[in-house]
Every structure is written in C-alpha cells, then in structure tokens.
Design a protein around this motif. Structure first.
Motif, short mmCIF file in Angstrom:
data_model
loop_
_atom_site.label_atom_id
_atom_site.label_comp_id
_atom_site.label_asym_id
_atom_site.label_seq_id
_atom_site.Cartn_x
_atom_site.Cartn_y
_atom_site.Cartn_z
N ALA A 1 -4.98 12.05 -3.87
CA ALA A 1 -4.92 12.65 -2.52
C ALA A 1 -5.80 13.89 -2.43
O ALA A 1 -5.39 14.94 -1.95
CB ALA A 1 -3.48 12.99 -2.16
N CYS B 1 -7.63 11.44 1.00
CA CYS B 1 -6.95 11.75 2.28
C CYS B 1 -7.77 11.27 3.47
O CYS B 1 -7.20 10.76 4.45
CB CYS B 1 -6.68 13.24 2.37
SG CYS B 1 -5.38 13.81 1.25
N TYR C 1 -6.24 8.31 5.90
CA TYR C 1 -6.06 8.56 7.34
C TYR C 1 -6.83 7.53 8.17
O TYR C 1 -6.28 6.95 9.12
CB TYR C 1 -6.54 9.97 7.68
CG TYR C 1 -6.40 10.31 9.14
CD1 TYR C 1 -5.20 10.78 9.66
CD2 TYR C 1 -7.47 10.15 10.02
CE1 TYR C 1 -5.07 11.09 11.01
CE2 TYR C 1 -7.35 10.44 11.36
CZ TYR C 1 -6.15 10.91 11.85
OH TYR C 1 -6.02 11.20 13.19
N PHE D 1 -2.01 18.55 -0.62
CA PHE D 1 -3.16 17.67 -0.84
C PHE D 1 -4.49 18.37 -0.52
O PHE D 1 -4.52 19.42 0.12
CB PHE D 1 -3.05 16.42 0.04
CG PHE D 1 -1.82 15.58 -0.23
CD1 PHE D 1 -1.20 15.60 -1.46
CD2 PHE D 1 -1.30 14.75 0.76
CE1 PHE D 1 -0.08 14.81 -1.73
CE2 PHE D 1 -0.18 13.96 0.52
CZ PHE D 1 0.43 14.00 -0.72
N ASP E 1 -2.24 18.01 4.25
CA ASP E 1 -1.01 17.49 3.65
C ASP E 1 0.00 17.07 4.72
O ASP E 1 0.57 15.98 4.67
CB ASP E 1 -0.41 18.58 2.75
CG ASP E 1 0.79 18.09 1.95
OD1 ASP E 1 0.60 17.74 0.78
OD2 ASP E 1 1.91 18.08 2.51
N ILE F 1 -1.12 13.88 6.68
CA ILE F 1 -1.02 12.67 5.86
C ILE F 1 0.44 12.25 5.68
O ILE F 1 0.81 11.08 5.85
CB ILE F 1 -1.69 12.88 4.49
CG1 ILE F 1 -3.20 13.03 4.63
CG2 ILE F 1 -1.34 11.74 3.53
CD1 ILE F 1 -3.91 11.80 5.14
#
Length: 431
Positions: free
Chosen positions: A8, A13, A17, A45, A104, A107
């Motif tokens: 991550a 990430c 996403y 993250f 973070d 996500i």
C-alpha cells in the motif's frame, strides 16, 4: 473481477483506487502495521520516506509534464498531494503526515477495497495479482518473488536526508529565499569560500556507516549521498545541492548556499535539500551543526541509507508490466525500475489500463511512446537493455516527431503539447 495488490505504497494505493472505481473487488495487502521495515515510521499508507516533494511543477521539464499527464488520467495520489501541498517554490511538496493520512482514509473507506494487514506469504499464480511492494522487500517475500520470476533481481543503494525543527534554527544567520519564484519558502544558509572549503573537507573525511560485504556501492544518481558528491569534487557540490544561483541575499551573492525545505503544513520541520547521506549519526550532528544557524539544531531524523531492490524488467515484463508467460502476475511502482515518487504511482496506470481491457474483454492498447509515461515504460521494458538501471522521467527517452527547434524551451513546449494530445487520443480509443 477480483484482484490482489501487494503493498500500500504510492503505486499500490493509486492502482487499488482506480480499479475499485471501475468495479474491481480489490484485496490490498500491507504488512507495515505488523512489521515495519527499517525506514518506515507512520502507520498510514503511502508513506513518503525519502523526501516530501514530488519535484517540479514546471512543464519545461519531464516530471512537470508527467504531472499534467496524470491530471488527465485523474490520478488519485496526485489529487491527494495537491490537497496537502505546502509552499515549496516551483515544487509540489506536501505535509507527509497529512498526505499519508488522506490516502489511508480514502483507501480504507472505499467499498470495493479490502485491506489485509499482513504480509502475503504465497503468490497464487492462478489469481490476478499485482506486486507493488516497493523497493524495500522483506527477505521472505523477496524469495517468493524470485520463485515467480527467477533469480533476476538487482539492487542499488538509496539514501534520505536529515530533518530538523525550525525553532532550533538561528535566524540571525540565515534567510528566506526561493530559487525559482518569490514565495521565499526555503531557508538558505550562505557560505563564503573559506566556509565552503572547510565544509567540503568535513564531508569527505567524515565517518560513514560501513556497508555489508555483499553490498556493492551502486548509488542511484538522483539520490547520491552528499559525501559521495563531495568526493567527486567541489564543483559537483557547487553545481548541485550547494549552488548559489538565484539565491542572493539583499543582492549579495554567496560562494555557496545550502537550502532547507518545509516538511510539514505547520512549518515546524525542515529537511536539508539534497543532503541524502550515509554519514554516521554522530558525524551528521557534528558536521551539519557546524553550519551557520544550525549550531543548536535539533534533528528529529538523521539521514539513512538502505538497499533498494528492483527487478530486471526488460527480461521479465511486457508492455503491460505483466510477467511474461505468467499472465496473472503484474508489477508496478519502483520495484519495476522506475525511480521517483511520481514515476512510481504513474506506472500503476499501465497495469490499470491492462486490467481494464481484460475486464472489458478487449485487446490492450500500449500507452503512447510520445508521452513521458509511455517513454518511461518503453524504457524499462526495452528488451535490448541487458542490465536495467533505475530511470526517472526525462526528456532524453521520449520519442519526438520533429527535429526543428530554435531552442530547448521550444522543444520542451512541443513535448508538453505532444504528450497531452497523445493521451487525449489514447483515452478516446480505450473509452
């Protein structure tokens, strides 16, 4: 469709996403809250461990153009960066804590993303999997990667710069100035020739952390330790991190200038620009505290060096960043051999487009080589390269269909327009 993403960081990430937004069920593995590596400190993250800047925003250089390409691609990570940006002249710098927290939160709250806070022990080649674990791979997972791709790994040594508190700086001896603008967001430490000579001598004679016997001194050029640059010669420092250009104080030019850049939104922390180092912590305190204004500096983090792993992508990956002959396994991020924050999460869009094509049951269209991102992917997957060296976005590898330019500025402007036009055409094709 379901996909497993390992890591991550920025690339993981971004990819998680983007895939979740088009309906993929994403299982995102991240082990940092169970077992952090040697340079991680946050629990969130997309932690920025080296620098807090995503480099220049100017479209007169490759990384600035790459940012504009990512705007067209609706980059989630770039959007988070702008939302947590802090003043940094022409660079996009962020408060690294706020940035990481924003990524973070987004996500973890996404309905199509399941976060698994543990290390993936086994790569199931029957399942769609993307490895975005970054360059600091655990020994156990490194062994698992080698099982899948063969013993093709490479490595180089990377370093990060010290961070100190603003309140510990003596502002009677330093001044604010920016090299490219008038926001005066950098703290400047001026040195006359005698001070520079003395500082140079301290750098080249300072004690460094000894490397393990099996580690060769292979440094990525963009993150060379300051003491290694000093060994190359005084001009290397004066033309690099200690350049006095455009940093006059009351119209007086210094022989050399060291810059400190804001590292947080509250303006409590500053990092030493270009001062990645492998000096021992004791030597960092001694040498850097000898500089004007830093006699009582409080360092909240000293510079460190670490080994970065990356795969030999030209021998392993195709233009989709898919492992050859293993159609379910992909790689993205710095482990592929791209170098830099922007480049790392930008590379994840190639895997995104490949998996989007798979989901829509259509043929993947390679990303255009006439763009910064496309040229970078073309470089790291070029089968003619026998031994890959990490590569940042740069104008030298992009395909240009015109050779009549009056100057470099005109050429860069042409590349900028060419890149955006090609991305717009590409997006129309795949949509």
């Amino acid at each position: 469709m379901e996909v497993t993403i390992v890591g991550a960081g920025l690339a993981g990430c971004e990819l998680a996403y983007q895939l979740a937004e088009i309906g993929f069920k994403v299982k995102l593995y991240e082990k940092k809250n169970v077992n952090k590596n040697e340079i991680q400190s946050l629990n969130t993250f997309a932690e920025l461990v080296c620098s807090n800047t995503f480099r220049s925003k100017s479209t007169q250089n490759a990384v600035g153009i790459l940012k504009e390409e990512l705007r067209l691609l609706n980059s989630f990570i770039l959007d988070c960066a702008y939302k947590t940006a802090i003043p940094a002249d022409d660079a996009l710098a962020v408060d690294r804590v706020l940035f990481s927290q924003l990524v973070d939160k987004t996500i973890r709250e996404h309905k199509n993303i399941e976060v698994v806070e543990e290390e993936l022990k086994y790569i199931d080649e029957k399942k769609l999997t993307v490895i975005t674990c970054g360059p600091l791979v655990s020994e156990e997972f490194k062994t698992e990667i080698n099982r899948v791709i063969g013993n093709q790994k490479l490595f180089y040594l990377d370093a990060s710069a010290p961070i100190l508190t603003k309140e510990s700086i003596d502002f009677n001896q330093v001044y604010f100035k920016s090299r490219h603008g008038d926001d005066n967001s950098y703290i400047c430490i001026p040195l006359n020739q005698e001070e520079f000579e003395e500082f140079h001598n301290k750098l080249i004679t300072g004690s460094t952390v000894k490397l393990k016997e099996f580690e060769k001194e292979i440094f990525f050029k963009g993150c060379q330790p300051i003491e290694q640059i000093a060994v190359m010669g005084k001009k290397a420092l004066l033309n690099g991190p200690l350049s006095p250009n455009n940093l006059e104080n009351n119209n007086q030019k210094s022989y050399a200038v060291i810059q400190l850049r804001r590292d947080d939104a509250l303006e409590q922390l500053y990092n030493m620009v270009g001062f990645q180092t492998n000096l021992t912590w004791t030597e960092q305190k001694r040498i850097f505290s000898s500089l004007k204004g830093l006699q009582n500096a409080h360092f909240v983090r000293y510079g460190v060096m670490h080994k970065n792993n990356f795969i030999n992508s030209p021998k392993i990956l195709n233009k989709k960043l898919q492992v050859m002959r293993k159609k379910n396994i992909y790689f993205a991020g710095q482990i592929t051999g791209v170098e830099g924050y922007i480049e790392s999460f930008a590379s994840s869009f190639i895997v995104f487009f490949a998996l989007k094509a798979l989901k829509e049951n259509r043929k993947f269209i390679p990303f255009p080589k006439e763009t910064i991102l496309g040229s970078l992917i073309n470089y790291i997957t070029n089968e003619k390269i026998k031994k890959l060296k990490p590569m940042k976005a740069n104008m030298g590898i992009i395909e240009v269909h015109n050779d009549k330019f009056q100057n470099k500025m005109q050429k860069n402007e042409y590349i900028f327009k060419q890149s955006l036009e090609n991305i717009k055409v590409y997006l129309k094709k795949i949509n």
